[in-house]
Design a protein around this motif. Structure first.
Motif, PDB file in Angstrom:
ATOM      1  N   CYS A 155       0.794  -1.172  -0.059  1.00 48.69           N
ATOM      2  CA  CYS A 155      -0.122  -0.121  -0.035  1.00 48.69           C
ATOM      3  C   CYS A 155       0.920   1.402   0.249  1.00 48.69           C
ATOM      4  O   CYS A 155       1.859   1.389   0.677  1.00 48.69           O
ATOM      5  CB  CYS A 155      -1.048  -0.183   1.408  1.00 48.69           C
ATOM      6  SG  CYS A 155      -2.046   1.600   1.319  1.00 48.69           S
ATOM      7  N   VAL A 156       0.552   2.285  -0.865  1.00 47.94           N
ATOM      8  CA  VAL A 156       1.055   3.429  -0.768  1.00 47.94           C
ATOM      9  C   VAL A 156       0.188   4.566  -0.471  1.00 47.94           C
ATOM     10  O   VAL A 156      -0.878   4.634  -1.020  1.00 47.94           O
ATOM     11  CB  VAL A 156       1.549   3.900  -2.147  1.00 47.94           C
ATOM     12  CG1 VAL A 156       2.161   5.098  -2.284  1.00 47.94           C
ATOM     13  CG2 VAL A 156       2.710   2.845  -2.498  1.00 47.94           C
ATOM     14  N   ILE A 157       0.443   5.385   0.718  1.00 52.28           N
ATOM     15  CA  ILE A 157      -0.286   6.438   1.128  1.00 52.28           C
ATOM     16  C   ILE A 157       0.182   7.792   0.607  1.00 52.28           C
ATOM     17  O   ILE A 157       1.383   7.998   0.591  1.00 52.28           O
ATOM     18  CB  ILE A 157      -0.431   6.397   2.574  1.00 52.28           C
ATOM     19  CG1 ILE A 157      -1.292   5.251   3.033  1.00 52.28           C
ATOM     20  CG2 ILE A 157      -1.118   7.785   2.991  1.00 52.28           C
ATOM     21  CD1 ILE A 157      -1.206   5.332   4.654  1.00 52.28           C
ATOM     22  N   ASP A 163       0.453   7.569  -8.527  1.00 45.99           N
ATOM     23  CA  ASP A 163       0.862   6.351  -8.247  1.00 45.99           C
ATOM     24  C   ASP A 163       0.627   5.976  -6.823  1.00 45.99           C
ATOM     25  O   ASP A 163       1.550   6.053  -6.086  1.00 45.99           O
ATOM     26  CB  ASP A 163       2.289   5.977  -8.721  1.00 45.99           C
ATOM     27  CG  ASP A 163       2.523   4.549  -8.335  1.00 45.99           C
ATOM     28  OD1 ASP A 163       1.642   3.715  -8.330  1.00 45.99           O
ATOM     29  OD2 ASP A 163       3.673   4.200  -8.846  1.00 45.99           O
ATOM     30  N   PHE A 164      -0.502   6.061  -6.293  1.00 44.38           N
ATOM     31  CA  PHE A 164      -0.763   6.071  -4.919  1.00 44.38           C
ATOM     32  C   PHE A 164      -2.114   5.194  -4.671  1.00 44.38           C
ATOM     33  O   PHE A 164      -2.918   4.992  -5.558  1.00 44.38           O
ATOM     34  CB  PHE A 164      -0.685   6.920  -3.765  1.00 44.38           C
ATOM     35  CG  PHE A 164      -1.835   8.090  -4.241  1.00 44.38           C
ATOM     36  CD1 PHE A 164      -2.896   7.962  -3.581  1.00 44.38           C
ATOM     37  CD2 PHE A 164      -1.924   9.228  -5.528  1.00 44.38           C
ATOM     38  CE1 PHE A 164      -4.083   8.998  -3.934  1.00 44.38           C
ATOM     39  CE2 PHE A 164      -2.862   9.986  -5.507  1.00 44.38           C
ATOM     40  CZ  PHE A 164      -3.975  10.109  -4.876  1.00 44.38           C
ATOM     41  N   ASP A 165      -2.332   4.777  -3.446  1.00 45.92           N
ATOM     42  CA  ASP A 165      -3.709   3.940  -3.152  1.00 45.92           C
ATOM     43  C   ASP A 165      -4.465   4.708  -2.234  1.00 45.92           C
ATOM     44  O   ASP A 165      -5.669   4.862  -2.504  1.00 45.92           O
ATOM     45  CB  ASP A 165      -3.227   2.632  -2.530  1.00 45.92           C
ATOM     46  CG  ASP A 165      -2.335   1.910  -3.481  1.00 45.92           C
ATOM     47  OD1 ASP A 165      -2.692   1.422  -4.672  1.00 45.92           O
ATOM     48  OD2 ASP A 165      -1.447   1.533  -2.857  1.00 45.92           O
ATOM     49  N   ILE A 166      -3.824   5.488  -1.360  1.00 47.36           N
ATOM     50  CA  ILE A 166      -4.831   6.088  -0.218  1.00 47.36           C
ATOM     51  C   ILE A 166      -4.340   7.672  -0.187  1.00 47.36           C
ATOM     52  O   ILE A 166      -3.326   8.017  -0.161  1.00 47.36           O
ATOM     53  CB  ILE A 166      -4.736   5.571   1.107  1.00 47.36           C
ATOM     54  CG1 ILE A 166      -5.126   4.038   0.949  1.00 47.36           C
ATOM     55  CG2 ILE A 166      -5.525   6.163   2.227  1.00 47.36           C
ATOM     56  CD1 ILE A 166      -4.849   3.370   2.264  1.00 47.36           C
ATOM     57  N   ASN A 191     -10.556   7.404  -9.963  1.00 43.55           N
ATOM     58  CA  ASN A 191      -9.367   6.607 -10.343  1.00 43.55           C
ATOM     59  C   ASN A 191      -9.356   5.413  -9.378  1.00 43.55           C
ATOM     60  O   ASN A 191      -7.952   4.794  -8.967  1.00 43.55           O
ATOM     61  CB  ASN A 191      -8.240   7.244 -10.034  1.00 43.55           C
ATOM     62  CG  ASN A 191      -8.035   8.302 -11.390  1.00 43.55           C
ATOM     63  OD1 ASN A 191      -7.553   7.916 -12.253  1.00 43.55           O
ATOM     64  ND2 ASN A 191      -8.432   9.688 -11.445  1.00 43.55           N
ATOM     65  N   GLY A 192     -10.308   5.044  -8.541  1.00 42.33           N
ATOM     66  CA  GLY A 192     -10.309   4.063  -7.730  1.00 42.33           C
ATOM     67  C   GLY A 192      -9.345   4.073  -6.357  1.00 42.33           C
ATOM     68  O   GLY A 192      -8.975   3.130  -5.855  1.00 42.33           O
ATOM     69  N   LYS A 193      -9.390   5.331  -5.902  1.00 38.65           N
ATOM     70  CA  LYS A 193      -8.233   5.414  -4.781  1.00 38.65           C
ATOM     71  C   LYS A 193      -9.202   5.616  -3.545  1.00 38.65           C
ATOM     72  O   LYS A 193     -10.426   5.873  -3.705  1.00 38.65           O
ATOM     73  CB  LYS A 193      -7.386   6.752  -5.117  1.00 38.65           C
ATOM     74  CG  LYS A 193      -6.356   6.287  -6.217  1.00 38.65           C
ATOM     75  CD  LYS A 193      -5.537   7.379  -6.465  1.00 38.65           C
ATOM     76  CE  LYS A 193      -4.687   7.067  -7.886  1.00 38.65           C
ATOM     77  NZ  LYS A 193      -4.105   5.805  -7.918  1.00 38.65           N
TER      78      LYS A 193
END
Length: 278
Positions: A113-115, A157-160, A197-199
Motif C-alpha cells: 500500500c502507498v499513502i 501512483d498511490f492507493d490512499i 481512479n479507484g483510490k
C-alpha cells in the motif's frame, strides 16, 4: 470494537518520530480485534532546513516485517493470530522537487500500500507553525488543499489519500475543521479524482484529537460527497506512533462511514484493493 477492520496507517520504529515495535504493534492490533495492520513508515524527501530527515531504508524495514511475520507465525494454519495480516506500506510525502526520487523508490520496491500525504508546503512543515503566519485560516487551508489536488495529479501512483485535513492540526486559528461548504470546489476536484481512479479517502483518527486546546472535527458532508461522486470505500488509519493509538476510534469510523452512506472499508495487498463490509 467489532472485529474485522484494518488499520492502514501506522508507524514503526523505522519512522523518525516513532519507536513502536513491530511485534508489539501486531499483538495490540490483534487483541483489539483488527483483521490486519499495514506499516506505512514515513518517506519525506528534501526537507527544509531545520526539519528532521523522515526517510528510512526500505529493504531493512521490509526484512524486519518478514522476520516478525515468521517469529509470530502469521499466516500459519492453527496459529495464535489466525488470519491476521501484517502488510508492507509506505507514507510518501509529496513535493515537486521530490518527484524523481519518489518515482524511483516506488519502481525499485514492492509495497502492499502507498499513502500519498502532504506534510511539507512552501518550504515549511506546518507542525512548527511558520506556514500559517502570513495567512488567514481560509487561505492557509485552501492553499494546502489546492496543492494537494495538484500534486496527486503529478504523482498519481498511490492507493490512499492520507489525512487531507492534516493542515488543521497545528494552527493558532480558532477555525480547526475543514468543512465541505468552505472548500467545495477544491474538495470536489480531489474527491472526483479519487473516485474516478479507484483510490481511497482516509479517515485519519489522529487528526480528531485535542490540539492546543481545540478539537478538529470530521465533516461528514465530505464523506457524503465522496459517495455521491462515485467513491465506494474509505480507509481507516490511526496514524499510530505508539501502540496505545492502534485502532483508535475505529468504531466511530465505522459508524460515521455508514452514516455517510458508505458500505466498505478498503485495504491494499500487493497494491490491489480488498474490501471489508462495514
Amino acid at each position: 470494537m467489532k472485529g474485522g477492520l484494518f488499520d492502514n496507517h501506522s508507524h514503526s520504529y523505522f519512522s523518525a518520530d516513532s519507536r513502536m515495535d513491530i511485534a508489539d504493534a501486531v499483538r495490540t492490533a490483534h487483541e483489539r480485534g483488527l483483521a490486519g495492520l499495514c506499516l506505512t513508515d514515513h518517506l519525506d524527501f528534501d526537507p527544509p532546513a531545520g526539519v528532521a530527515d523522515f526517510t528510512f531504508d526500505v529493504p531493512s524495514q521490509q526484512a524486519a516485517i518478514d522476520r516478525d511475520v515468521e517469529f509470530l507465525g502469521l499466516g500459519r494454519k492453527g496459529g495464535e493470530y489466525g488470519d491476521f495480516q501484517l502488510l508492507k506500506g509506505v507514507e510518501i510525502g509529496l513535493q515537486d522537487k521530490s518527484m524523481p526520487t519518489i518515482r524511483r523508490i516506488l519502481a525499485d520496491n514492492r509495497f502492499d500500500c502507498v499513502i500519498a500525504s502532504l506534510h511539507l508546503i512552501d518550504g515549511h512543515d506546518p507542525y512548527f507553525g511558520d506556514y500559517y503566519k502570513p495567512y488567514d485560516w481560509r487561505y492557509a487551508y485552501g492553499h494546502y488543499l489546492e496543492e494537494f489536488d495538484r500534486l496527486i495529479r503529478v504523482m498519481p501512483d498511490f492507493d490512499i489519500l492520507g489525512h487531507y485535513d492534516y493542515i488543521v492540526r497545528y494552527p493558532d486559528y480558532k477555525e480547526v475543521t475543514i468543512y465541505y461548504s468552505d472548500f467545495a470546489d477544491v474538495l470536489d476536484s480531489i474527491l472526483t479524482f479519487l473516485a474516478q481512479n479507484g483510490k481511497a479517502l482516509e479517515i485519519n483518527t489522529k487528526t480528531y484529537q485535542l490540539y492546543r486546546g481545540r478539537h478538529p472535527e470530521l465533516d461528514i458532508n465530505i464523506l457524503k460527497r465522496f459517495r455521491e461522486l462515485g467513491g465506494e470505500a474509505v480507509s481507516f488509519g490511526s496514524d499510530a506512533h505508539e501502540i496505545t493509538r492502534i485502532a483508535d476510534r475505529f468504531d466511530w469510523c465505522r459508524q460515521t462511514a455508514l452514516a455517510a452512506g458508505l458500505k466498505y472499508e478498503v485495504y491494499y495487498k500487493d497494491r490491489r484493493p480488498c474490501y471489508i463490509q462495514l
